[in-house]
Motif scaffolding. Structure first.
Motif, short mmCIF file in Angstrom:
data_model
loop_
_atom_site.label_atom_id
_atom_site.label_comp_id
_atom_site.label_asym_id
_atom_site.label_seq_id
_atom_site.Cartn_x
_atom_site.Cartn_y
_atom_site.Cartn_z
N MET A 58 5.34 -8.54 143.45
CA MET A 58 5.66 -7.53 144.80
C MET A 58 4.34 -6.48 145.27
O MET A 58 3.40 -6.81 146.39
CB MET A 58 6.90 -7.35 144.52
N TYR A 59 4.06 -6.08 143.62
CA TYR A 59 3.21 -4.73 143.66
C TYR A 59 1.97 -4.78 142.98
O TYR A 59 1.03 -3.96 143.02
CB TYR A 59 4.13 -3.16 142.69
N GLY A 60 1.64 -5.83 141.85
CA GLY A 60 1.01 -6.46 141.83
C GLY A 60 0.44 -5.37 139.96
O GLY A 60 -0.40 -4.83 139.75
N VAL A 61 1.15 -4.91 139.81
CA VAL A 61 1.53 -3.47 138.69
C VAL A 61 2.89 -4.15 137.49
O VAL A 61 3.53 -5.39 137.26
CB VAL A 61 2.70 -2.51 139.25
N GLU A 62 1.70 -4.20 136.71
CA GLU A 62 2.48 -4.71 135.02
C GLU A 62 3.20 -3.65 134.25
O GLU A 62 2.59 -2.59 134.38
CB GLU A 62 1.30 -5.54 134.31
N PHE A 63 4.11 -4.28 133.90
CA PHE A 63 5.35 -3.72 132.99
C PHE A 63 5.71 -3.92 131.34
O PHE A 63 5.98 -5.58 132.10
CB PHE A 63 6.16 -2.58 133.61
N GLY A 64 5.53 -3.55 130.88
CA GLY A 64 6.23 -3.42 129.22
C GLY A 64 8.12 -4.06 129.86
O GLY A 64 8.44 -3.57 130.55
N GLN A 65 9.11 -4.70 128.74
CA GLN A 65 10.20 -4.71 129.07
C GLN A 65 10.73 -3.95 129.16
O GLN A 65 11.90 -3.74 129.20
CB GLN A 65 10.88 -5.87 128.28
N THR A 66 10.25 -2.76 128.28
CA THR A 66 11.12 -1.71 127.30
C THR A 66 11.10 -0.85 129.04
O THR A 66 12.34 -0.13 129.43
CB THR A 66 10.18 -0.30 126.33
N GLN A 67 9.65 -0.16 129.66
CA GLN A 67 9.85 -0.15 130.95
C GLN A 67 10.72 -0.62 131.84
O GLN A 67 11.04 -0.04 132.70
CB GLN A 67 8.01 -0.06 131.58
N VAL A 68 10.88 -1.21 132.16
CA VAL A 68 11.16 -2.62 133.11
C VAL A 68 13.24 -2.16 132.39
O VAL A 68 13.71 -2.25 133.92
CB VAL A 68 11.58 -4.25 133.06
N TRP A 69 13.29 -2.54 131.66
CA TRP A 69 14.55 -1.84 131.44
C TRP A 69 15.36 -0.41 131.76
O TRP A 69 16.12 -0.50 132.28
CB TRP A 69 14.63 -1.38 129.76
N ARG A 70 14.06 0.55 131.94
CA ARG A 70 14.87 1.70 132.13
C ARG A 70 14.13 1.76 133.99
O ARG A 70 15.16 2.42 134.55
CB ARG A 70 13.49 2.42 131.82
N ILE A 71 13.76 0.94 133.95
CA ILE A 71 13.62 0.98 135.82
C ILE A 71 14.94 0.25 136.42
O ILE A 71 15.47 1.17 137.08
CB ILE A 71 12.48 0.13 136.78
N LEU A 72 15.47 -0.71 135.99
CA LEU A 72 16.76 -1.46 135.76
C LEU A 72 18.01 -0.72 135.72
O LEU A 72 19.30 -0.08 136.45
CB LEU A 72 16.87 -2.38 135.23
N GLY A 73 17.62 0.59 134.33
CA GLY A 73 18.07 1.55 133.98
C GLY A 73 18.74 2.28 135.70
O GLY A 73 19.39 2.85 135.86
N ALA A 74 17.63 3.07 135.83
CA ALA A 74 17.64 3.98 137.04
C ALA A 74 17.63 3.61 138.15
O ALA A 74 18.07 4.85 139.43
CB ALA A 74 15.83 4.25 137.03
N LEU A 75 18.27 2.07 138.33
CA LEU A 75 18.03 1.51 139.68
C LEU A 75 19.85 1.33 139.53
O LEU A 75 20.18 0.77 140.47
CB LEU A 75 17.02 0.11 139.56
N GLY A 76 20.50 1.51 138.68
CA GLY A 76 22.13 0.94 138.55
C GLY A 76 22.25 0.26 138.08
O GLY A 76 23.73 -0.19 138.12
N PHE A 77 21.23 -0.34 137.98
CA PHE A 77 21.55 -2.22 136.91
C PHE A 77 22.21 -1.88 135.33
O PHE A 77 21.40 -1.20 134.56
CB PHE A 77 20.28 -3.18 136.83
N SER A 78 22.60 -2.43 134.52
CA SER A 78 23.30 -2.82 133.51
C SER A 78 23.30 -4.09 132.53
O SER A 78 22.70 -5.14 133.98
CB SER A 78 24.27 -1.50 132.91
N ALA A 79 23.05 -3.82 131.84
CA ALA A 79 22.71 -5.17 131.19
C ALA A 79 24.37 -5.80 131.18
O ALA A 79 25.67 -5.55 131.07
CB ALA A 79 22.69 -5.47 129.35
N GLN A 80 24.38 -7.24 131.49
CA GLN A 80 25.60 -8.41 132.19
C GLN A 80 24.81 -9.52 130.68
O GLN A 80 23.78 -9.99 130.94
CB GLN A 80 25.29 -8.65 133.27
#
Length: 161
Positions: A105-127
């Motif tokens: 979507m944006y051409g930006v690469e993130f590591g899995q730890t940062q993806v986890w943080r982004i998801l948390g900031a968006l209100g998603f949690s592990a399911q």
């Protein structure tokens, strides 16, 4: 032009600045606003040089975000859709898939730890997905548990005295 609302850090600095201008000591100010005394001394230096506006103008800390608020909102909407709509094989979002989606979507690469943080900031949690067959017949399972299972369970043996 509408004023941008102040963030919490700026509110703290301004409160500390007003207290310092009112004659309070750095130790008292630090305790009142919940920061280290050294931080108040840093703010006092800014206040002495540039006044209260200097405390308002302190730039944010850290690296600038690589996704803006609008992009994060778009990402959130995308994650509410099915992963299969984005070409993934199953109905399950994983960190790796989210990272791939962000790159697409944006051409930006993130590591899995940062993806986890982004998801948390968006209100998603592990399911964890339920491990049940889609075809499962709940009525048949209930019947088996009530009728068949009790007959299969071991009965305690009667011990002779």
């Amino acid at each position: 032009m509408a004023k941008k609302p102040l963030d919490e850090a700026t509110k703290k600095r301004l409160r500390a600045g007003r207290m310092l201008l009112a004659g309070k000591g750095p130790a008292e100010v630090a305790l009142a606003v919940g920061v280290a005394r050294q931080t108040v001394y840093t703010w006092k230096g800014l206040l002495d040089e540039g006044g209260i506006d200097a405390l308002r103008a302190v730039p944010g800390r850290g690296r600038p975000a690589r996704l803006d608020e609008e992009q994060l909102a778009q990402l959130r909407q995308a994650l509410l859709q099915s992963p299969t709509e984005y070409g993934f094989g199953t109905e399950l979002w994983t960190l790796k898939r989210v990272a791939t989606l962000i790159k697409r979507m944006y051409g930006v690469e993130f590591g899995q730890t940062q993806v986890w943080r982004i998801l948390g900031a968006l209100g998603f949690s592990a399911q964890k997905p339920e491990r049940r067959a889609i075809e499962r017949d709940e009525e048949a399972v209930r019947h088996w548990k009530r009728r068949t299972w009790p007959t299969l369970k071991k009965k305690p043996s009667a011990k002779a005295d």
